[in-house]
Write an enzyme that holds these catalytic residues in place. Structure first.
Site, mmCIF file in Angstrom:
data_model
loop_
_atom_site.group_PDB
_atom_site.id
_atom_site.type_symbol
_atom_site.label_atom_id
_atom_site.label_comp_id
_atom_site.label_asym_id
_atom_site.label_seq_id
_atom_site.Cartn_x
_atom_site.Cartn_y
_atom_site.Cartn_z
ATOM 1 N N GLU A 267 -14.379 32.937 4.886
ATOM 2 C CA GLU A 267 -13.689 31.979 4.043
ATOM 3 C C GLU A 267 -14.639 31.192 3.161
ATOM 4 O O GLU A 267 -15.660 30.736 3.672
ATOM 5 C CB GLU A 267 -12.979 30.993 4.988
ATOM 6 C CG GLU A 267 -11.538 30.924 4.783
ATOM 7 C CD GLU A 267 -10.826 30.205 5.913
ATOM 8 O OE1 GLU A 267 -10.390 30.872 6.852
ATOM 9 O OE2 GLU A 267 -10.711 28.985 5.820
ATOM 10 N N HIS A 285 -5.548 29.152 4.046
ATOM 11 C CA HIS A 285 -5.791 28.263 5.186
ATOM 12 C C HIS A 285 -4.996 26.957 5.044
ATOM 13 O O HIS A 285 -5.566 25.854 5.030
ATOM 14 C CB HIS A 285 -7.294 27.977 5.356
ATOM 15 C CG HIS A 285 -7.652 27.549 6.760
ATOM 16 N ND1 HIS A 285 -8.873 27.819 7.336
ATOM 17 C CD2 HIS A 285 -6.949 26.877 7.698
ATOM 18 C CE1 HIS A 285 -8.901 27.315 8.565
ATOM 19 N NE2 HIS A 285 -7.736 26.752 8.802
HETATM 20 C C1 GLV Z 1 -7.064 24.012 10.945
HETATM 21 O O1 GLV Z 1 -7.373 25.158 10.763
HETATM 22 C C2 GLV Z 1 -7.369 23.299 12.127
HETATM 23 O O2 GLV Z 1 -8.139 23.785 12.980
HETATM 24 O O3 GLV Z 1 -6.856 22.188 12.266
#
Ligand code: GLV
Ligand code: GLV
Length: 331
Positions: A267, A285
């Site tokens: 990412e 995400h």
């Molecule tokens: C998001 O990906 C989190 O871990 O809160």
């Protein structure tokens, strides 16, 4: 005594920062996008507490320089961006945001599943392109999930709520986990099986494990080959849990029917070829990215800092061992 200082590495949505300002001297880094290493070090050197994001890498070298920090309050439930062992060694409390984003993330997994099954993206593109000329019984046929089998990999908070939704859709539930989850077995008729059996039997596989050395590439080329050709893979956990290159190969070869992906191995980069595929739906995400969850996350981040700087145990302390060290030094 001057106010204690809190450095926040990026602008956050929600009321958490205002809550912090009531008690502390708060600086919020002004840049858009992830903070630079230099700016992070400078902010940390000034502060007693840090609020970090999952894009901030907190490793041993960083902690060596910043063992004066009382707490690092991560704005995420996952904390694979932080070296927890090193933090404990340096006496720094680490906190996360469990519980408040559970429903949002589980809902997002369902959204990705529905997008794949109902071919929402293809249908939208088709309609916008003016291709809808007449109703047709063969048009864009999808999948009905009622009565199908879903394999839930990891049944912590998020996986359990995902099971609740799947049960409401009348899906049969298999799960794999290091623990036995008698609650979801009783409430939703879920059945514990090993991962291979789960992959072989499931029409949808949804991943809800944290990223750990033991879960990195949990789903690799070999595991993908076990899945049904008609199955969908959904990942809202962490990218590196899936070997993304192997996933692209499996999707290209139609070894599986499709994937709904919110998180990526490297990412924000995507594996080569992933974005060209039609049998995927890709989101950046955002599974916890609802107004509700992101606000609650900011409040919980603030409550963790407040407790830590007031000498109390933060509500979501990750490295509980760190308290032993605090007791010994009498701090
Ligand atoms: C998001 O990906 C989190 O871990 O809160
Ligand atoms: C994280 O909140 C989990 O336990 O799934």
């Amino acid at each position: 005594m001057g106010k204690m200082k809190v450095f926040v590495t990026r602008k956050l949505p929600g009321e958490g920062v205002d809550l912090l300002r009531k008690s502390f001297d708060v600086r919020v880094a002004a840049q858009t996008g992830p903070i630079s290493k230099t700016a992070l070090l400078k902010g940390a050197a000034w502060a007693d507490a840090l609020v970090t994001l999952l894009t901030d890498k907190i490793d041993n070298a960083f902690l060596d320089k910043n063992s004066h920090l009382r707490v690092i309050s991560n704005y995420a439930v996952g904390y694979d961006n932080i070296d927890i062992v090193a933090a404990t060694k340096h006496g720094v409390m680490i906190t996360n945001t469990p519980g408040v984003l559970t429903e949002s993330v589980a809902e997002h997994a369902i959204a990705l599943m529905m997008c794949m099954g109902k071919r929402v993206l293809e249908a939208d593109a088709f309609t916008r392109a003016g291709k809808y000329k007449y109703w047709d019984p063969m048009l864009l046929l999808g999948t009905e999930f009622d009565g199908k089998t879903v394999g839930v990999v990891g049944v912590g908070r998020i996986g359990s709520v995902f099971c609740k939704f799947a049960h409401a859709l009348n899906m049969k539930i298999l799960y794999s986990d290091v623990n036995v989850a008698s609650d979801i077995e009783q409430q939703y008729g879920a059945k514990k099986v090993d991962l291979d059996a789960l992959l072989r039997a499931s029409d949808v596989v949804s991943i809800h494990v944290p990223l750990l050395p033991s879960t990195r590439h949990l789903i690799d080329a070999v595991k993908l080959k076990l899945m049904k050709r008609t199955a969908f893979l959904i990942n809202t956990s962490r990218g590196p849990v899936v070997d993304e290159k192997a996933l692209v190969v499996a999707l290209k070869r139609k070894q599986i029917a499709g994937a709904g992906i919110d998180v990526y191995e490297f990412e924000p980069k995507l594996a080569q070829g992933l974005a060209k595929l039609h049998n995927v739906v890709l989101t950046p995400h955002i599974a916890s990215g609802t107004f509700e969850a992101r606000n609650e996350m900011s409040l919980l981040v603030a409550k963790n800092v407040l407790a830590a700087l007031n000498g109390q145990t933060p509500p979501s302390l990750v490295n509980k061992d760190v308290l032993e060290g605090w007791k010994k030094t009498g701090a």
